[in-house]
Design a protein around this motif. Structure first.
Motif, mmCIF file in Angstrom:
data_model
loop_
_atom_site.group_PDB
_atom_site.id
_atom_site.type_symbol
_atom_site.label_atom_id
_atom_site.label_comp_id
_atom_site.label_asym_id
_atom_site.label_seq_id
_atom_site.Cartn_x
_atom_site.Cartn_y
_atom_site.Cartn_z
ATOM 1 N N ASP A 40 0.812 -1.270 0.046
ATOM 2 C CA ASP A 40 0.100 -0.108 0.072
ATOM 3 C C ASP A 40 0.712 1.469 -0.095
ATOM 4 O OD1 ASP A 40 -2.193 -1.233 0.189
ATOM 5 O OD2 ASP A 40 -2.421 -1.477 2.293
ATOM 6 N N ILE A 41 2.268 1.240 -0.075
ATOM 7 C CA ILE A 41 3.139 2.408 -0.131
ATOM 8 C C ILE A 41 3.738 2.273 -1.505
ATOM 9 C CG2 ILE A 41 4.922 3.727 1.165
ATOM 10 C CD1 ILE A 41 4.031 2.125 3.652
ATOM 11 N N TYR A 42 3.463 3.364 -2.131
ATOM 12 C CA TYR A 42 4.264 3.471 -3.591
ATOM 13 C C TYR A 42 4.196 4.908 -4.121
ATOM 14 C CZ TYR A 42 -0.786 2.629 -5.269
ATOM 15 O OH TYR A 42 -2.013 2.913 -5.552
ATOM 16 N N ILE A 43 5.247 4.929 -5.164
ATOM 17 C CA ILE A 43 5.073 6.489 -5.707
ATOM 18 C C ILE A 43 4.455 6.256 -7.195
ATOM 19 C CG2 ILE A 43 6.557 8.185 -6.698
ATOM 20 C CD1 ILE A 43 8.475 7.499 -4.477
ATOM 21 N N LYS A 44 3.412 7.236 -7.400
ATOM 22 C CA LYS A 44 2.576 7.035 -8.821
ATOM 23 C C LYS A 44 3.290 7.644 -9.853
ATOM 24 C CE LYS A 44 -1.920 6.889 -6.529
ATOM 25 N NZ LYS A 44 -3.423 7.619 -6.707
#
Length: 264
Positions: free
Chosen positions: A80-84
């Motif tokens: 659930d932790i990411y850079i778009k």
């Protein structure tokens, strides 16, 4: 839709880094002065907080002691932790990297990092924002791990701001050359300056996704070239970096160079 994380099973991890599964420290360790911190316990705690095991590393050694108890690295990502990216997909994922040993050669070490999906090359960051830490085995307990992980998660959102600044900064040809020059100094001896052909080679993108001239894309093509090697360096072909500690030091240096370009 986000790309799922590619995890590694414990069975596979055991074949790649057997020291992870030690159930006690090396026999010569004075256990009165050493608290054994099992890496498997760290993996369990990370899993309970949503962090999934994605990669393991261990330096090769003919010594049975080093093989069963030596320095090893485990990496985790959170779904659930990411850079778009600009299309709303996954451009990069922060990760937590844990370095441990059971032979007394290295204190337990945590680092925050970034895993870029477009080229799948590991990037370990050493910045104040990420707050990596080391603990001697006499002080660390698994009970304190949960709080430390939550602390790291609370500041990982700053990564998005940093990368956004990099992605928003277009680099002139002179700036790209300056970046590559400083980056090459991390790999060549200090008694010479980088040659023009060396600079141009590490600026060459290996994939279409890195052709843009932002700081972010410049960083990534230089980083991939330096790690994978194959370019000409001082009239020889540069080797790939396979040692995990050497990989980490180089990536930390690259991050600091990039940060200078947005701080100027």
């Amino acid at each position: 839709m986000t790309k799922s994380i590619e995890t590694i099973s414990l069975e596979r991890a055991k074949t790649m880094a057997p020291a992870i599964f030690a159930t006690e420290p090396a026999s010569y360790i004075n256990q009165k002065l050493y608290t054994f911190t099992p890496t498997t316990g760290i993996i369990d705690q990370m899993n309970s907080q949503g962090w999934q095991l994605t990669k393991v590393q261990q330096s090769q050694s003919k010594s049975a002691l080093r093989k069963d108890y030596g320095i090893h690295i485990v990496r985790f990502q959170h779904p659930d932790i990411y850079i778009k990216d600009e299309n709303g997909g996954v451009e990069a994922r922060p990760e937590i990297v844990v370095i441990n040993s059971h032979d007394g050669t290295k204190p337990l070490q945590f680092e925050a990092g970034l895993f870029r999906l477009v080229c799948e090359n590991g990037l370990v960051l050493k910045t104040q924002d990420f707050g990596g830490f080391k603990e001697r085995h006499t002080k660390f307990t698994l009970d304190s791990l949960k709080e430390k992980i939550e602390e790291k998660m609370s500041i990982m959102n700053k990564t998005v701001g940093t990368i956004s600044r990099w992605a928003g900064k277009d680099m002139s040809a002179a700036e790209r050359r300056a970046f590559a020059t400083d980056a090459l100094k991390l790999r060549i001896s200090t008694d010479r300056t980088p040659e023009e052909y060396e600079i141009m080679e590490i600026l060459n993108p290996r994939r279409d996704a890195d052709k843009a001239n932002t700081l972010w894309h410049t960083f990534n093509r230089v980083q991939e070239n330096l790690i994978k090697g194959g370019y000409q360096m001082n009239n020889r072909t540069a080797r790939a970096i396979t040692n995990p500690m050497e990989d980490m030091v180089l990536n930390q240096g690259l991050w600091q160079i990039a940060d200078r370009f947005v701080a100027a």
